[in-house]
Structures are given as structure tokens and as C-alpha cells.
Enzyme design. Structure first.
Site, mmCIF file in Angstrom:
data_model
loop_
_atom_site.group_PDB
_atom_site.id
_atom_site.type_symbol
_atom_site.label_atom_id
_atom_site.label_comp_id
_atom_site.label_asym_id
_atom_site.label_seq_id
_atom_site.Cartn_x
_atom_site.Cartn_y
_atom_site.Cartn_z
ATOM 1 C CB CYS A 1 -0.922 -0.009 1.218
ATOM 2 S SG CYS A 1 -2.063 1.395 1.279
ATOM 3 C CB CYS B 1 -7.078 -0.520 6.958
ATOM 4 S SG CYS B 1 -6.454 -0.705 5.280
#
Length: 368
Positions: A100, A198
Site C-alpha cells: 500500500c 485496515c
């Protein structure tokens, strides 16, 4: 006079909010953005959720800075979620935060910065960016707060990305950051740090993978190092190297996951001592403070985020294959995790761990 225009990713948390404040105080023209990366608009869980947007927007208003919400769901799906799923199905244990950082938080954010003519991007990571005193290359350097240091997850950033990145939080202790945040917004200052992946807030990786693929993963055999069948597992995605708890079967003595054989759908078990190895092989190499890795270079290496770094020596055994030999054996070398190499406080670079043994096709090349 402005020091330049900077785009800062704001999660609505204490670190990124304080980073925005510090940059404005330093004289930058700050534009806050919250990156919608996983949830559908209006959902309350996941990256860039509704609550995060509200908190970040409130902080931006208090700071008097421009604020936008950007839709990076496509980039996040392709570069992080799909990567995560595919890695697990190949018997690996990936670190999605590393992917990410490189492909979404930096690549996509820099692309947006270029579109609006911004000079820099910024984040609330606990790390510092400096040029290495010998090589002159940009590198991530350990943060002042050792307990919160996030350099491990940033090793894949490129020279171009580092040159245009600001990380003001890395120069402060965590307690100092919370005190500064209290002057901005007392609620934000007291928010707890996020811990889980997340897009899997409940931590149930197996259930997530089965939902995403729309299929159940087949049970198979637990086997020992000699291939003897010891029992049945519930699916490879539920296991990782070094695991002891959650095997779902008693063996009469402590047993740990040594490896996953995808072709045979087997979980290989061993005793604790067998989990230790001095050698680690990695590919997808990224050099940071050093221009290249050469035989005999000495570093301190980490094989997972929580790993205590240890002395090691490296050599290249292929065009994109690095061999790292630790002075002392290390426990549970896990395919899919990152090997990150440190030159003092600077990140020298690293790669994706393949395992403790040379891959079979590379063994043939070495023999030749």
C-alpha cells in the site's frame, strides 16, 4: 513566503493531523486529502471510512487548510487486496501495508500532486528522510520514537518518491505528538492508534479470503518433516510459518508450522528448533541508501516488523535474488514477509522473502 505546496494524506488520526499542523507551521501551503481505498461511500469501516473523513475534515477546517476526499479504491484493490489474496493462495504471508505504501499512498498520491502542481506529498509516518552521508542517496532513517518506528514498512519507496516526501512526525517522540495534537483537537489527540489490517478490521483473514474468492478452501493433511500424516488441517490459508496456536489438533508435544506445500495441499509441521535458520532468500529487491548490493556487505536485518534486527552478510545469487546470512539463526523465516536491511539508522534496502532455502530453479542454476 511559502516553502512549497504539499499534499498530506490525512486519516483523521493523531499522527497525520499533527503532521499537517507541523507543515503549516513550517511555512508550507498544505492541502489535506483523505484517501478512500476500501469501503463503499458512506460505510463506517475500512480505509478512508466515513468517520475518518469527518475527523480529517474537522482538523483541516481548524487548521484553515484546503481538504479533499480522493477515490483510490481501484488502485487499492489491484495493488493491495488482490496482492494479499494471491499471496495467501500461493502459500505466502504478505505484508499489505508495504504494498500500500509503495503503490497507493505514494504512487497514487504523487500522481495527484503532479496533476494539481504540488511540490511534495507528506504522511504521518514515524520515520525520517535524509540523504545518506556516504552514498548521497535518499533513504528512510529511523524515527526518534524507537517504539513507533515504521521504517520496516517503507523500504520499497523509490528515490523519486523519497525526494518529494516530507515526514515531520519522525522527528518527535509519540508523547510530544499527542501534546501538539491537543492544541489542534482534543478528541483527535486522544484517539488510539490503529493496529489491524485496515480492510480486515476483525482480524479473521480466513473468513475474508473465503468471502472474496467465494469458495471454501480445501482441507488437507498435516505432515511431519518426513512426510508422515499427522492429521487434517482446515485449509492452507489459515496457517503461517511459526504458528503453534490454532492448529486444531493435539500432537502430544508442541508442534509448529514449518511450511505450506501448495501443490500437495499440506501443512508441514516441526519442532521449535527446526524453525531456526541462518539463511534467508529474497527477491523483488529495492535498494535505498546503497545503489546496489554486493557480495560481503554487512548489515543488520529484520525479517518481520516485530523482529529484533540482527547482524548479517549479503550476496547476490541472481539478477533479482539476494542471499542473506545471519550471524545467528533466526526463527520462523516466512515467505511473503519482507527482509529489510539497515546500515546503522538508514534503510539500505530489502526484498520479499522467498524462504530459508534457495528456490529449486535457482539451485539448478547454481549447480551449473
Amino acid at each position: 513566503m511559502s516553502k512549497g505546496k504539499v499534499i498530506i494524506g490525512m486519516s483523521g488520526g493523531v499522527d497525520s493531523s499533527t503532521a499537517a499542523y507541523l507543515l503549516k507551521e513550517e511555512g508550507y501551503e498544505v492541502i489535506g486529502v483523505t484517501m478512500g481505498m476500501w469501503q463503499e461511500p458512506g460505510e463506517t469501516e475500512g480505509c478512508g471510512n466515513l468517520s475518518a473523513v469527518k475527523d480529517a475534515s474537522r482538523v483541516a477546517e481548524k487548521l484553515g487548510i484546503e481538504f479533499h476526499v480522493l477515490d483510490f479504491r481501484k488502485e487499492f484493490r489491484e495493488n493491495v487486496v488482490d496482492y494479499f489474496i494471491n499471496s495467501y493462495e500461493r502459500g505466502m504471508t504478505p505484508n499489505p501495508c508495504i504494498a500500500c505504501n509503495r503503490h497507493v499512498k505514494w504512487a497514487a498520491l504523487l500522481d495527484y500532486a503532479n496533476k494539481i502542481g504540488a511540490d511534495y506529498i507528506a504522511t504521518g509516518h514515524y520515520a525520517r528522510i535524509e540523504k545518506h552521508p556516504v552514498t548521497g542517496r535518499y533513504s528512510i532513517k529511523a524515527s526518534v520514537t524507537a517504539a513507533k518506528d515504521q521504517t520496516y514498512a517503507l523500504y520499497r519507496l523509490t528515490q523519486e518518491q523519497l525526494e518529494r516526501t516530507l515526514m515531520p512526525v519522525g522527528f518527535y517522540e509519540k508523547d510530544e505528538i499527542r501534546k501538539i495534537a491537543a492544541n489542534i483537537d482534543d478528541f483527535i489527540a486522544k484517539k488510539s492508534d490503529s493496529q489491524d489490517i485496515c480492510f480486515i478490521p476483525d482480524g479473521d483473514y480466513g473468513a475474508f479470503l473465503e468471502r472474496e474468492r467465494g469458495k471454501n478452501h480445501c482441507p488437507g493433511n498435516f505432515v511431519d518433516m518426513e512426510g508422515n500424516v499427522l492429521g487434517q488441517h482446515k485449509g492452507l490459508i489459515y496457517y503461517t510459518v511459526g504458528q503453534r496456536k490454532g492448529l486444531g489438533i493435539a500432537f502430544g508435544k508442541p508442534m509448529y508450522v514449518y511450511g505450506l506445500d501448495v501443490d500437495k495441499n499440506e501443512v508441514i509441521l516441526c519442532d521449535n528448533e527446526t524453525l531456526f535458520s541462518r539463511t534467508v532468500y529474497a527477491n523483488q529487491i529495492n535498494c535505498m541508501s546503497v545503489p546496489e548490493f554486493t557480495d560481503g556487505m554487512r548489515f543488520r536485518g529484520k525479517i518481520r516488523y516485530s523482529h529484533k534486527m540482527a547482524d548479517c552478510t549479503v550476496r547476490m545469487v541472481g539478477e533479482d535474488l539476494l542471499e542473506c546470512t545471519f550471524d545467528e539463526p533466526q526463527r520462523a523465516i516466512t515467505p511473503g514477509q519482507a527482509l529489510v536491511l539497515y546500515d546503522g539508522e538508514y534503510v539500505a534496502g530489502g526484498g520479499t522473502i522467498l524462504g530459508a532455502k534457495l528456490p529449486i530453479h535457482q539451485r539448478k542454476n547454481e549447480a551449473e
